[in-house]
Design an enzyme around this catalytic site. Structure first.
Site, PDB file in Angstrom:
ATOM      1  CB  CYS A   1     -12.559  13.328  -5.186  1.00  0.00           C
ATOM      2  SG  CYS A   1     -11.660  13.668  -3.681  1.00  0.00           S
TER       3      CYS A   1
ATOM      4  CG  PHE B   1     -18.677  32.778   1.460  1.00  0.00           C
ATOM      5  CD1 PHE B   1     -17.362  32.962   1.875  1.00  0.00           C
ATOM      6  CD2 PHE B   1     -18.915  32.406   0.146  1.00  0.00           C
ATOM      7  CE1 PHE B   1     -16.300  32.782   0.997  1.00  0.00           C
ATOM      8  CE2 PHE B   1     -17.862  32.211  -0.746  1.00  0.00           C
ATOM      9  CZ  PHE B   1     -16.559  32.402  -0.314  1.00  0.00           C
TER      10      PHE B   1
ATOM     11  NE  ARG C   1     -15.871  32.851   5.289  1.00  0.00           N
ATOM     12  CZ  ARG C   1     -14.816  32.737   4.492  1.00  0.00           C
ATOM     13  NH1 ARG C   1     -14.034  33.774   4.269  1.00  0.00           N
ATOM     14  NH2 ARG C   1     -14.536  31.589   3.908  1.00  0.00           N
ATOM     15  N   GLY C   2     -19.387  35.671  10.751  1.00  0.00           N
ATOM     16  CA  GLY C   2     -19.918  36.757  11.574  1.00  0.00           C
ATOM     17  C   GLY C   2     -21.428  36.809  11.449  1.00  0.00           C
TER      18      GLY C   2
ATOM     19  NE  ARG D   1     -20.979  40.463   5.701  1.00  0.00           N
ATOM     20  CZ  ARG D   1     -20.997  41.460   4.812  1.00  0.00           C
ATOM     21  NH1 ARG D   1     -20.772  41.202   3.529  1.00  0.00           N
ATOM     22  NH2 ARG D   1     -21.219  42.703   5.191  1.00  0.00           N
TER      23      ARG D   1
END
Lengths: 253, 253
Positions: free
Chosen positions: B102, B236, B238-239, B241
């Site tokens: 952080c 991102f 996912r699948g 893409r």
């Protein structure tokens, strides 16, 4: 400063590519100075900064008692945001390590004697409704998939929602908002989008908020602290179901 | 110590309740001592501790050069785990603030002059296959919904997977494993389950790993650093893409 920024990125779908205009969550260095002494830098979304600073400094015990929001000034440059707090009677922290996020203090855990005695009870239907409302109103979270949300709620309504790239920052902002608006935390509920770690539970317990609710899970240490200090921890709230990990007496069917 | 613990919890479905035996992710305080001086405490899952400590201390620049794993000892008591590192020639850190998670160092960001020059190229099919394998093998993540996973991979296979209640810890463990096993980071890929913050990118850039891949999104500051230092950031996934946020030249269709 805006919490989101547009950026042209490349999207691959199977082996086709296209350039798209995407919305990205802004992460900003926030350097905190008290009486010109830099005490910590946080990495956060550049919204609700006063709430963040007050929530963070008060929860960590660096600021105590009353303070004036007008003594906080915010300066931005291209690279970072500097928040300056001027305080009379502030003791220099030079040489003392101040930590945030991911590092709950072990000594606080050992010293955790106070228990949350709060008569709040909530029925499951109200809780489902509150959490659904929370998720619908977490706009940035839904837009970017890269933000966390936290909210302070009463039994029947949400009072304030904050979003941030950091889980702990979102909670600090909510607490800071409560402190700035002189809201009592008695009978309130903390709603969060992310996982419940010990750090998160310690922040909530410090202000004696009796219930914390998440769509994700708590850790073992979070549950241990919750049991010890009288906090109701609710996790995996999804659709019409949830789990209660500590102090389930506050739930009514 | 096991990374998961069984616990009886109360599950509410609509307004019915039942007691169930659930698996909870263990969160443990890990206090790090170098030559008997406590330098930091981390909140982490109690597995792959040597990897965590080496990855963390080397990435933060607290340890430098060569070291011997046998100089690390691990002691556990009921409440916490103490990791002791004995080192000749170690300079005391007394009074210096060490931070983790952080809170990426702004100075490092300003000083980031080195660029990652790595000839690695990967085609989309290989990447989809790698990431699918990564997700299938992230057992604790799938069991609890409360862990993060990170992995070091080559183009054709995953070399090592680590899981932890903290996103940054999982990455530190992977880096620590690489260092302990004298693996070169050239031509490697870092796979992560969580969001890509500036801190995450700085850790990967420090070791000149050329590609980081996540199923979640990066922040604006992470992308800025990635662009500057020659790191390919993929999010991102996912699948079939994904999005590329910086240095897309390493992807081949």
């Amino acid at each position: 400063m805006e919490p989101l920024v547009n950026k042209i990125i490349t999207r691959f779908v199977s082996n086709q590519t296209e350039q798209i205009d995407d919305l990205i969550a802004v992460e900003r260095k926030i350097r905190i100075f008290v009486n010109d002494e830099e005490i910590i830098s946080l990495s956060a979304s550049p919204i609700y900064l006063k709430e963040l600073i007050i929530g963070f400094l008060m929860t960590e015990g660096i600021l105590k008692g009353d303070w004036c929001p007008e003594k906080i000034s915010i300066e931005e440059n291209e690279r970072e945001t500097n928040v300056k707090v001027s305080l009379e009677g502030f003791i220099s922290l030079e040489g003392k390590t101040i930590t945030s996020g991911c590092m709950a203090s072990v000594s606080f855990l050992n010293d955790l004697k106070s228990t949350i005695q709060d008569e709040l009870r909530i029925d499951t239907e109200r809780l489902f409704k509150l959490f659904k409302d929370f998720q619908l109103r977490s706009d940035l979270y839904r837009t970017t998939g890269c933000m966390h949300a936290a909210a302070l709620a009463e039994r029947d309504e949400i009072l304030f929602i904050a979003e941030d790239v950091g889980r702990h920052n979102a909670v600090d902002k909510v607490i800071g908002w409560g402190l700035l608006n002189k809201i009592t935390f008695k009978g309130k509920i903390m709603l969060v989008s992310g996982r419940i770690s010990s750090e998160m539970v310690l922040k909530v317990a410090k202000w004696k908020i009796p219930i914390i609710v998440s769509r994700a899970a708590p850790t073992s240490l979070a549950i241990e602290i919750g049991e010890k200090c009288g906090l109701t921890i609710i996790g995996f709230l999804r659709g019409n179901r949830f789990n209660v990990y500590s102090h389930s007496q506050r739930l009514i069917k």
